[in-house]
Enzyme design. Structure first.
Site, PDB file in Angstrom:
ATOM      1  CE1 TYR A 150      -1.633  10.929  -7.016  1.00  0.00           C
ATOM      2  CE2 TYR A 150      -0.860   8.993  -5.818  1.00  0.00           C
ATOM      3  CZ  TYR A 150      -1.724   9.571  -6.730  1.00  0.00           C
ATOM      4  OH  TYR A 150      -2.674   8.812  -7.357  1.00  0.00           O
ATOM      5  CG  ASP A 234      -0.864  10.978   2.217  1.00  0.00           C
ATOM      6  OD1 ASP A 234      -0.699   9.803   2.619  1.00  0.00           O
ATOM      7  OD2 ASP A 234      -1.151  11.265   1.043  1.00  0.00           O
ATOM      8  CE  LYS A 262       1.457   3.476  -2.258  1.00  0.00           C
ATOM      9  NZ  LYS A 262       1.177   4.901  -2.365  1.00  0.00           N
TER      10      LYS A 262
HETATM   11  C1  LIG Z   1      -0.048   5.749  -2.895  1.00  0.00           C
HETATM   12  C2  LIG Z   1      -0.355   7.025  -2.217  1.00  0.00           C
HETATM   13  C3  LIG Z   1      -1.660   7.508  -2.086  1.00  0.00           C
HETATM   14  C4  LIG Z   1      -2.826   6.876  -2.786  1.00  0.00           C
HETATM   15  O1  LIG Z   1      -3.075   5.582  -2.373  1.00  0.00           O
HETATM   16  P1  LIG Z   1      -3.836   4.579  -3.391  1.00  0.00           P
HETATM   17  O2  LIG Z   1      -4.074   3.364  -2.564  1.00  0.00           O
HETATM   18  O3  LIG Z   1      -2.910   4.381  -4.548  1.00  0.00           O
HETATM   19  O4  LIG Z   1      -5.090   5.269  -3.800  1.00  0.00           O
HETATM   20  C5  LIG Z   1      -1.877   8.609  -1.297  1.00  0.00           C
HETATM   21  N1  LIG Z   1      -0.860   9.246  -0.692  1.00  0.00           N
HETATM   22  C6  LIG Z   1       0.409   8.831  -0.809  1.00  0.00           C
HETATM   23  C7  LIG Z   1       1.486   9.541  -0.067  1.00  0.00           C
HETATM   24  C8  LIG Z   1       0.704   7.715  -1.600  1.00  0.00           C
HETATM   25  O5  LIG Z   1       1.978   7.342  -1.782  1.00  0.00           O
END
Ligand SMILES: *Cc1c(COP(=O)(O)O)cnc(C)c1O
Length: 422
Positions: A150, A234, A262
Site C-alpha cells: 500500500y 516506501d 508515520k
Molecule cells: C500509511 C501508509 C501510507 C500512507 O500514508 P498516509 O499518511 O496514511 O497517507 C503509505 N505507505 C505505507 C507503507 C503506509 O503504511
C-alpha cells in the site's frame, strides 16, 4: 490490504453507529470500520503509553499504535513538551521555519541515500510526489508495484484497486507478486524500458507483515539499475521502526527515492520524500516538478518529529523491541500450536501478524487465503479481554517503547484463551 478494504464483502454491512449520521460509515478511514470483525467502529477518547481508553471508560492494551506511528507510545512526555513549547511560539507561520531543516537533517543523517528532503502532509502525498518525480526524471510513464503493498490512495498507485480511476490509466500501473523474482524478471524483460519507477514496501505491513526472502530486494535493486528504473522504497512504516536506517539500512540497499511518514511526525500529520540532491532538485522551486502545500513542514509536525527522532537517536530502542517482538511472535505461535489452530506468524522489527493459515505466508495471495472468520473470533475475544489488535486480518500489530514484557504476556495469555474458543 487496501483492495480488501473496499470489496463488496466489506462494504455490505452498513453501520448503525450514531457517528454514521454525519460521517460516511461512521469513520474517516476504512481501516477504522471494524467490518472485518463484524463490529461497530470503536471510538477511543484517550491514551497513555501502551494503553488506550474508549468512550465507555474501558481500557485496552493497544497493539494498533496509530497504525505504526506511535513508536514511543501514546503521549510520550518528550513529544508533549516539544508541542507545548512550539505552540507558545505559534501554530502556523506560513513561511519556512528552522525546525524544518532540523528534522530534515535528522533524517539525512540516519538514512545515507537521502541527501535532500521534501516534507508533505501525508504518506500518500509523499508517494504521489515520488511517482511524479520519477516520471519526470526518466521521461517514462509506467510504474510497477507489488500485490499487497500500500502506498497511500493516490490515483496511479491505486489504479485497478478502487473505482473512480480513468480506464486509460490502468495500463500504466503494473503489479507483480511480492517475493517472486521470476515474475519480476519476466515483467521487467517485457516492460523495463517503459518503467519510470518500481515502488515497494521493503517489508510490507499492509497485507499483514511479509518478510522479503533472501536476495529478493537485492535482485530488485540490480534489475532496476539495469533498466534505468528508479527504485522507490516506501518506508512510511519501516522508516525508523525496523532500525535507525529503516529497511534500507537493514538490508544494505540504496534506493533512489524513499518515502517516509508515520513515525517521523511523532503522531502529527506528516510525510516526506527524500533522495539524492540531483534527483530531488527536479522538484520546484529548483526544478520543473511541482509539489507544494499550505501545511507542508507544519511547525507542530516538525516539533513532534524532532522530539521523536532525537529520543530514538539518544536511546535506540531497536534491540530491545526486537527481542520483545520475537517473544510475542513465539508466544502467539505456541498458543496456536497448543490449541491445534493452524497459524503462521510473520514478524520483523517491532511488527507482527498472525495469519490463520496452515502454510507459510510469503505473499498477498497467501495472506488473502487465510481464515478471516477465525481471525474475527480471535480479535473479538482479545478485545473482550482488554487487548486491542487491528480489526483486520491484513494488518500488523505494532509494539512501542512503552510496551513491556507484561503487556506482551497479557496478549499471549489472552490469545490462549481466545484460541481455545476459536
Ligand atoms: C500509511 C501508509 C501510507 C500512507 O500514508 P498516509 O499518511 O496514511 O497517507 C503509505 N505507505 C505505507 C507503507 C503506509 O503504511
Amino acid at each position: 490490504m487496501v483492495t480488501e478494504r473496499i470489496t463488496r464483502r466489506t462494504r455490505r454491512r452498513t453501520t448503525t453507529s450514531p457517528a454514521s449520521r454525519y460521517l460516511v460509515g461512521g469513520v474517516n478511514s476504512p481501516v477504522r470500520a471494524f467490518r472485518h470483525v463484524q463490529a461497530e467502529p470503536l471510538q477511543l477518547v484517550g491514551g497513555q503509553g501502551a494503553v488506550v481508553r474508549d468512550t465507555a471508560g474501558r481500557r485496552y492494551v493497544d497493539f494498533i499504535m496509530g497504525w505504526g506511528t506511535l513508536l514511543l507510545g501514546h503521549r510520550p512526555p518528550a513529544v508533549v513538551r516539544a508541542l507545548s513549547r512550539a505552540m507558545e511560539r505559534d501554530i502556523l507561520l506560513g513561511l519556512t521555519h528552522p525546525a524544518e531543516t532540523e528534522l530534515a537533517q535528522l533524517i539525512c543523517e540516519a538514512v545515507p541515500s537521502v541527501e535532500r528532503v521534501r516534507f508533505t502532509v501525508s504518506g500518500t502525498e509523499a508517494c504521489m510526489t515520488a511517482v511524479r518525480l520519477a516520471r519526470a526524471a526518466t521521461g517514462r510513464s509506467k510504474i510497477l508495484t507489488f500485490d499487497g503493498c500500500y502506498h497511500g490512495h493516490g490515483d496511479s498507485l491505486m489504479a485497478g484497486t478502487t473505482a473512480g480511476i480513468p480506464e486509460a490509466w490502468l495500463a500504466d500501473t503494473l503489479r507483480v507478486p511480492f517475493n517472486d523474482p521470476r515474475a519480476l524478471d519476466t515483467t521487467l524483460r517485457r516492460e523495463g524500458e517503459r518503467l519510470a519507477c518500481v515502488m515497494i514496501e521493503p517489508i510490507p505491513a499492509n497485507t499483514g507483515v511479509l518478510v522479503p526472502e533472501a536476495g529478493f530486494l537485492q535482485r530488485l535493486r540490480a534489475l532496476t539499475q539495469e533498466y534505468g528504473i528508479l527504485l522507490v522504497f516506501d518506508e512510511v512504516v519501516t522508516g525508523f521502526r525496523v532500525g535507525p536506517g529503516g529497511a534500507q539500512g537493514r538490508y544494505g540497499i540504496r534506493p533512489d527515492l524513499t518515502t517516509f511518514g508515520k513515525i517521523i511526525g511523532g503522531g502529527l500529520p506528516i510525510g516526506a520524500l527524500g533522495g539524492s540532491a540531483s534527483l530531488m532538485q527536479r522538484l520546484a522551486p529548483d526544478g520543473d516538478v511541482y509539489h507544494g502545500g499550505t501545511f507542508a513542514g507544519h511547525p507542530l509536525s516538525m516539533a513532534a518529529g524532532i522530539a521523536t527522532l532525537r529520543a530514538l537517536r539518544v536511546a535506540p530502542p531497536y534491540a530491545r523491541l526486537e527481542r520483545l517482538t520475537q517473544r510475542l511472535a513465539d508466544g502467539l505461535a505456541k498458543a496456536a500450536a497448543r490449541h491445534g489452530g493452524a497459524s503462521s506468524c510473520n514478524w520483523a522489527g517491532s511488527m507482527v501478524t498472525v495469519f490463520f493459515s496452515g502454510r507459510p505466508v510469503r505473499d498477498a495471495a497467501a495472506a488473502q487465503a487465510s481464515d478471516r472468520a477465525r481471525f474475527a473470533q480471535w480479535a473479538n475475544a482479545l478485545r473482550a479481554q482488554g487487548v486491542l489488535v487491528p480489526p483486520s486480518p491484513f494488518e500488523a500489530l505494532f509494539l512501542s517503547t512503552t510496551h513491556t514484557e507484561a503487556h506482551v504476556e497479557r496478549l499471549v495469555r489472552a490469545s490462549h484463551a481466545a484460541w481455545s474458543k476459536v
